[in-house]
Design an enzyme around this catalytic site. Structure first.
Site, short mmCIF file in Angstrom:
data_model
loop_
_atom_site.label_atom_id
_atom_site.label_comp_id
_atom_site.label_asym_id
_atom_site.label_seq_id
_atom_site.Cartn_x
_atom_site.Cartn_y
_atom_site.Cartn_z
N ALA A 207 125.95 -31.09 101.77
CA ALA A 207 124.85 -30.17 101.44
C ALA A 207 124.20 -30.56 100.12
O ALA A 207 124.88 -30.93 99.16
CB ALA A 207 125.38 -28.74 101.36
N LYS B 275 125.65 -40.97 97.67
CA LYS B 275 126.55 -42.12 97.59
C LYS B 275 127.82 -41.81 98.37
O LYS B 275 128.20 -40.64 98.52
CB LYS B 275 126.89 -42.43 96.14
CG LYS B 275 125.69 -42.82 95.28
CD LYS B 275 126.10 -43.07 93.84
CE LYS B 275 124.89 -43.44 92.98
NZ LYS B 275 125.27 -43.66 91.57
N ARG C 295 119.05 -44.26 101.50
CA ARG C 295 119.45 -45.53 102.10
C ARG C 295 120.41 -45.26 103.25
O ARG C 295 120.91 -44.13 103.41
CB ARG C 295 120.10 -46.44 101.07
CG ARG C 295 121.38 -45.88 100.45
CD ARG C 295 121.92 -46.80 99.36
NE ARG C 295 120.97 -46.89 98.24
CZ ARG C 295 121.15 -47.69 97.20
NH1 ARG C 295 122.22 -48.47 97.14
NH2 ARG C 295 120.28 -47.70 96.22
N HIS D 175 107.52 -39.69 106.36
CA HIS D 175 106.41 -40.38 105.71
C HIS D 175 106.44 -40.11 104.21
O HIS D 175 107.13 -39.20 103.74
CB HIS D 175 105.07 -39.90 106.27
CG HIS D 175 104.75 -38.48 105.92
ND1 HIS D 175 105.30 -37.40 106.60
CD2 HIS D 175 103.98 -37.95 104.94
CE1 HIS D 175 104.85 -36.28 106.06
NE2 HIS D 175 104.06 -36.57 105.05
#
Length: 214
Positions: A134, A154, A140, A85
């Site tokens: 780590a 990424k 995303r 959340h």
């Protein structure tokens, strides 16, 4: 006698925690369950939305909204945080008087490792066959066969390439003959000795003792 008493206490706490969910705090504190054992507890008591087989969840993993989390098979979580959340919404609701909500699922598919101090944000799907390095912050989706790292995370490589590199590196190690296919086999004294000599050079313990005695 004390050792026997401790063993009985651990057995009592483990049995109660696993079977009925009682004394879980004491079980965590005194028994220090392994990641495998803690994952079994979470699965047995349906703490998460869903969990597959052969998962490992270390006790230092933080999951803010367990019912928003689904784990596939062979998922390994170590010292990471899973957010389900956006906590700022409560502040915004108080400030504006609006009816607001901001929650999301975290869907971790088969064969995923998430490293120490990584943070997984809501509405993210990871894998299958993926590694989160780590310290990463995942905002995303992580595609299949991908290793991600950084803030925000990424892609930094593919799992296939990493597996090949690990295999080549392992086969070149001087202790390769001592390694076991068992994922959870602890290092033997001999294995630790050879590794330390490889890392730091051979310890001259006899010479050091002779010098002290003199």
């Amino acid at each position: 006698m004390l050792a026997i008493f401790r063993k009985l206490i651990r057995a009592f706490l483990t049995k109660n925690a696993m079977q009925s969910g009682r004394f879980v705090g004491l079980y965590r504190k005194f028994c220090q369950p392994t990641g495998q054992e803690w994952a079994q507890y979470l699965k047995r008591h349906h703490v998460l939305y869903q969990m597959g087989e052969d998962c490992v969840v270390q006790m230092n993993v933080e999951i803010t909204d367990p019912k928003h989390v689904r784990l596939g098979n062979n998922v390994r979580l170590t010292g990471c945080t899973l957010f389900g959340h956006d906590g700022s919404v409560n502040m915004l609701k108080k400030m504006t008087g609006l009816c607001l909500d901001s929650v999301g699922k975290i869907d971790i598919l088969d064969n995923v490792f998430i490293g120490h101090r990584a943070i997984i944000m809501p509405n993210v799907t990871i894998g299958p066959n993926a590694i989160v390095a780590a310290g990463s912050v995942v905002t995303r989706d992580v595609p299949p066969n991908t290793i991600v790292g950084g803030i925000p995370a990424k892609p930094i490589g593919t799992l296939d390439t990493y597996i090949k590199r690990c295999e080549e590196r392992t086969n070149a190690l001087p202790w390769r003959h001592l390694l076991s296919a068992d994922n959870f086999a602890p290092a033997t004294d001999e294995l630790t000795r050879i590794r330390c000599e490889y890392f730091f050079g051979k310890a001259d313990d006899d010479a050091q003792l002779t010098k002290q005695d003199a």
